[in-house]
Design a protein around this motif. Sequence first.
Motif, PDB file in Angstrom:
ATOM      1  N   UNK A 378       0.817  -1.213   0.000  1.00  0.00           N
ATOM      2  CA  UNK A 378       0.000   0.000   0.000  1.00  0.00           C
ATOM      3  C   UNK A 378       0.855   1.269   0.000  1.00  0.00           C
ATOM      4  N   UNK A 379       0.337   2.277  -0.655  1.00  0.00           N
ATOM      5  CA  UNK A 379       1.039   3.542  -0.744  1.00  0.00           C
ATOM      6  C   UNK A 379       0.683   4.481   0.394  1.00  0.00           C
ATOM      7  N   UNK A 380       1.037   5.755   0.246  1.00  0.00           N
ATOM      8  CA  UNK A 380       0.733   6.743   1.281  1.00  0.00           C
ATOM      9  C   UNK A 380      -0.756   6.785   1.572  1.00  0.00           C
ATOM     10  N   UNK A 381      -1.168   7.058   2.815  1.00  0.00           N
ATOM     11  CA  UNK A 381      -0.309   7.408   3.952  1.00  0.00           C
ATOM     12  C   UNK A 381       0.201   6.216   4.739  1.00  0.00           C
ATOM     13  N   UNK A 382      -0.073   4.992   4.274  1.00  0.00           N
ATOM     14  CA  UNK A 382       0.392   3.819   5.019  1.00  0.00           C
ATOM     15  C   UNK A 382       1.899   3.651   4.851  1.00  0.00           C
ATOM     16  N   UNK A 383       2.385   3.649   3.597  1.00  0.00           N
ATOM     17  CA  UNK A 383       3.808   3.453   3.338  1.00  0.00           C
ATOM     18  C   UNK A 383       4.277   4.452   2.284  1.00  0.00           C
ATOM     19  N   UNK A 384       5.554   4.775   2.352  1.00  0.00           N
ATOM     20  CA  UNK A 384       6.170   5.705   1.412  1.00  0.00           C
ATOM     21  C   UNK A 384       6.689   4.930   0.213  1.00  0.00           C
ATOM     22  N   UNK A 385       5.792   4.582  -0.688  1.00  0.00           N
ATOM     23  CA  UNK A 385       6.164   3.802  -1.874  1.00  0.00           C
ATOM     24  C   UNK A 385       6.332   4.744  -3.057  1.00  0.00           C
ATOM     25  N   UNK A 386       7.543   4.890  -3.571  1.00  0.00           N
ATOM     26  CA  UNK A 386       7.784   5.929  -4.580  1.00  0.00           C
ATOM     27  C   UNK A 386       7.566   5.485  -6.019  1.00  0.00           C
ATOM     28  N   UNK A 387       6.751   4.426  -6.227  1.00  0.00           N
ATOM     29  CA  UNK A 387       6.693   3.887  -7.581  1.00  0.00           C
ATOM     30  C   UNK A 387       5.304   3.969  -8.192  1.00  0.00           C
ATOM     31  N   UNK A 388       5.302   3.862  -9.505  1.00  0.00           N
ATOM     32  CA  UNK A 388       4.062   3.712 -10.270  1.00  0.00           C
ATOM     33  C   UNK A 388       3.692   2.241 -10.182  1.00  0.00           C
ATOM     34  N   UNK A 389       2.628   1.952  -9.448  1.00  0.00           N
ATOM     35  CA  UNK A 389       2.394   0.597  -8.965  1.00  0.00           C
ATOM     36  C   UNK A 389       2.116  -0.411 -10.076  1.00  0.00           C
ATOM     37  N   UNK A 390       1.329  -0.059 -11.072  1.00  0.00           N
ATOM     38  CA  UNK A 390       0.992  -1.026 -12.111  1.00  0.00           C
ATOM     39  C   UNK A 390       2.230  -1.487 -12.868  1.00  0.00           C
ATOM     40  N   UNK A 391       3.107  -0.556 -13.161  1.00  0.00           N
ATOM     41  CA  UNK A 391       4.332  -0.916 -13.881  1.00  0.00           C
ATOM     42  C   UNK A 391       5.240  -1.778 -13.015  1.00  0.00           C
ATOM     43  N   UNK A 392       5.301  -1.451 -11.724  1.00  0.00           N
ATOM     44  CA  UNK A 392       6.109  -2.256 -10.805  1.00  0.00           C
ATOM     45  C   UNK A 392       5.570  -3.677 -10.714  1.00  0.00           C
ATOM     46  N   UNK A 393       4.259  -3.805 -10.602  1.00  0.00           N
ATOM     47  CA  UNK A 393       3.649  -5.129 -10.516  1.00  0.00           C
ATOM     48  C   UNK A 393       3.838  -5.916 -11.810  1.00  0.00           C
ATOM     49  N   UNK A 394       3.828  -5.206 -12.927  1.00  0.00           N
ATOM     50  CA  UNK A 394       4.014  -5.870 -14.212  1.00  0.00           C
ATOM     51  C   UNK A 394       5.434  -6.320 -14.460  1.00  0.00           C
ATOM     52  N   UNK A 395       6.380  -5.873 -13.619  1.00  0.00           N
ATOM     53  CA  UNK A 395       7.784  -6.210 -13.832  1.00  0.00           C
ATOM     54  C   UNK A 395       8.187  -7.526 -13.190  1.00  0.00           C
ATOM     55  N   UNK A 396       7.325  -8.125 -12.363  1.00  0.00           N
ATOM     56  CA  UNK A 396       7.667  -9.368 -11.672  1.00  0.00           C
ATOM     57  C   UNK A 396       6.917 -10.532 -12.306  1.00  0.00           C
ATOM     58  N   UNK A 397       7.275 -11.742 -11.908  1.00  0.00           N
ATOM     59  CA  UNK A 397       6.631 -12.916 -12.496  1.00  0.00           C
ATOM     60  C   UNK A 397       5.190 -13.050 -12.041  1.00  0.00           C
ATOM     61  N   UNK A 398       4.933 -12.881 -10.755  1.00  0.00           N
ATOM     62  CA  UNK A 398       3.574 -12.929 -10.227  1.00  0.00           C
ATOM     63  C   UNK A 398       3.415 -11.796  -9.227  1.00  0.00           C
ATOM     64  N   UNK A 399       2.424 -10.915  -9.451  1.00  0.00           N
ATOM     65  CA  UNK A 399       2.220  -9.794  -8.535  1.00  0.00           C
ATOM     66  C   UNK A 399       1.384 -10.226  -7.338  1.00  0.00           C
ATOM     67  N   UNK A 400       1.584  -9.548  -6.225  1.00  0.00           N
ATOM     68  CA  UNK A 400       0.845  -9.898  -5.013  1.00  0.00           C
ATOM     69  C   UNK A 400       0.357  -8.630  -4.301  1.00  0.00           C
TER      70      UNK A 400
END
Length: 1002
Positions: A378-400
């Motif tokens: 999860x992104x802000x305000x829960x966590x400081x995730x600096x990424x564009x999430x869909x692209x990050x998820x698409x970069x791995x074999x299986x997203x979770x």
Amino acid sequence: MKFESFKYGKLVLLVLSILCAEYNLSGQNLEEDFKNPPQSARPRAYFDFINGNFNLSQISYELKEMKDKGMGGFEIWDVKTPVDPKGIIPAGPSFLGKESIEAIAYTVREATRLNLEVGLVFSSSWNAGGSWVEPEHATMGLYTSKAIIEGPASFADTLAFPYAPEKDKRGRKRILKKDANGLPVYYKDIAVLAYPVYENNIIPAISDIVNLSGKFNEDGFLEWDVPAGKWEIIRYVCTNTGQPLYLPSPNSVGLMLDHFSGEAMDANMDYIIQKLLAELGSFENTALNYLYADSYELKEAAWTPELINEFKERRGYDMTPYLPVLSGKIVENQEISDRFLFDYNMTLSDLIIDYHYRRGKEICNKYGLGFYAEAGGPGPPVHNCPFESLKALGAVDIPRGEFWNRHEKKREDGLDMLWLIKEIACAAHIYDQNIVEAESFTSLQQWQEGPAELKPLADRAMCEGLNRFIFHTFPHVPPEAGVPGWAYHGGTHINTTRVWWPKSAPFINYLARSSYLLQQGNFVADVLYYYGDEAPNFVPPKHIDPSLGYGYDYDVSNSDIILSRLSVEDGKITLPNGQKYEVLVLPDRKDINLQVLQKLKLLVKEGATIVGPKPSQSNGLKDFRMNNDEIEKLADKMWGDCDGTLVKEHRFGKGRVICGEKLRDVLLRENIGPDFSYSSIGDSTDLDFIHRKTGSEEIYFVSNKKNRMERVDAIFRVSNKVPEIWNAENGEIYKQTVYEVVGDGIKLPLQLEPYGSVFVVFRDKPAEDHVVSIQKDKQQIFPLGESSDFTIDYMVEGEELEFVLNVPGKYQFVDNSGEERVVLINELPDDIEISGPWEIRFPQGWGAPTRSVFPELKSWTESPIEGIKHFSGIAAYYKTIQIPEELIRADLRITLDLGDVKEVADIFLNGRPLGIQWIAPYKYDITEVVKAGENHLVVEVANVWSNRLSGDAKLPENQRHTNTNMTKGPQPWTTPWEDVPLIESGLMGPVKVEFSKRIKLD
């Protein structure tokens, strides 16, 4: 015929399941795999080694139990529990040390023998890093020191080294390695800048900023002839933040990895993989299938030593003069500063995607492993995730993703902060990843819930796109830990020490069957939302867009997919994997990526429909004025005179651009009605759904979101196919013999239990005779009449329709040929209530008497006997039931209704097992088992640990039956166990035998 347990509703007119034996259908593999799902659909779990502890023989036992109960695999997770006030858990070996590696290898070999799939969380706790990470590869921050100088003057002095806090905001100590001079063992000077001191933190011109880096030496000494005026000199240094792993086992403390450095990821992965290879020899032919990266939860502003160079290469200009913006200054004006920040954030996103997620996948794939990751927040305000999430998820074999039970974190719009499924599903759909995983049932509730409480959460997650569950968590419990044993503080502890674990297979199989069907084909959605070009960027939980309304589903896309994968076929927006959408919706914002708009122009010219406001400017800083001009020209062509008020549509090429119109109206004008809709008595019914499409099947999953029975007429947007009911609870497939073909699809009656759900599968089969209308005493049952408050189910025996009714009356059935059949039921036997005393047998050694008699059914917690009041475990109820001989008739269906059960029931009648029920209604078809006269009933009931933990807390330690590090509940920091309220447990009834009439239509 084969009879299994099945579920009834508490209605005036009983809804029953199909009576007949299973029949042959097309798509035999689909049916067989639905009944016995493959490993790919079966739930997995975080298999946590608490504080690094393990016991090899116990591991073997637990893995066999996983396999026997229907799980598909697990992930080894070395982690520390933050809750151990009495210090009862010893410190185990260091993660990836000699003993740890040997245990991991043993576990992999045991899983290989059992055909379970294994993943390894690639750090102790999360997210990435360990004791092997050197400072040059650890998390970095950009720190500053400053000096104020009045000019004109000659400055020759050492600039102070910036201060890096030794503790985080919560007072936890950082790992900051320093040399003999008190400086960090690793640091890198990034720049020295000077600029005049202006009011309001504004630096009016970029030319006002002087780069003094060339006048600054490695000892920190600066020489500069200061011009007239007051100047601020800033030294920028990249060095370690000192952030450790979050909860590493006691002997595994180490630094968090620099997620933005390919060099750091290479070193990290090489260390881990070589350690594993040294023990396993090879990953080939082993159960070790992937490494897993948990959620990114760094707290500091991110930096990496090569960021200046990476930024210039990716954004096309030097970021150095704009560094003051990162400290809150405004350079030139707000627009310029905002555009730089856009580029800065996009660069961080690119780096973590390329060097952490994509690099992790590339390295793992090289060795025959997958790389899975919770890469979407999860992104802000829960966590400081600096990424564009869909692209990050698409970069791995299986997203979770993840979802929680009973958490209280909400966004401002009321959506759950910790419900991360729709985003993961969208990424899987658009990046052609078939599996959508989630860390499942995460909770701070300790041993409170049965599977019935978890089902509505599972159904909601599946309606958002989840199709594989990862239990959070399955604690490994060495024998010395006792029961329920050592546990990580978070997670619904689903493991061998769970009270209801011996009865858990039906629940696990429900998740597996459901996941299997939801892994088939492609997701069906009419709308593709574009969520803009920025970072960070996240997809909220599934919700209904007011412009779209109920009955349609959607995906969310990013710039990467628009640019690289979208095309148009027959007017539909299409992905290479066959995913199709009717419209693409733009975000309500003025800016857009120029390349994205250029691609949208091509899509519209080829026939796409795009809905959204006209963009007017670019994002980013480089060449932005020229890009703005290009965007304005291009937008003018595409939108024409479409202003959203007087003109709402502009034709462009073969397609069109629409603005100011509701999405629902756009779709309806093209005769695209809702994919799923329903009507019911009253207006408070609340159903959710998801739709998958294969080459020959339309698969719908429908879920009741309320804790009450619902009866609806549902319309599915399907034609020229035959409906069937696929029951994920027992694996049975039923003919749907009551339905009507209507103008916008197929209408059929659905009855859903409280929090109930059902799969409706439409297949290419020859249409058979079916009922299109049912009345009772001239009152409409199907389709629903204005006052229909009861329903009827239908069943097939051979080629004949057989209905089971439990209300006398005159019934009229009309089939699809118009033929009418009338059935008269004059009377039915009264229910038999099983009253009087019940014998209950409790297991020896758990505080309760081995035998007790309850004069009437009630919760164990109401017993005056302390051992029963606080009993946790599985107890058996014994009762003899008398059935008059005249009620054992071929025309009667006989049902046993257990009433209220907490939490799981397993019944045996006349020595024959009738199955486990884990969710209401707890009803069984006993027609083929019951006999005239005496019938011997045994009901085994399992509850949860909470009551025994509460009782034990009041006893001296040497008299307690349980052992755990959790001294408080329900949450681990709230209430001492002795004060935790008791949870209703046992068989509470009322227990009844019910009779209904079996009717065949000639």
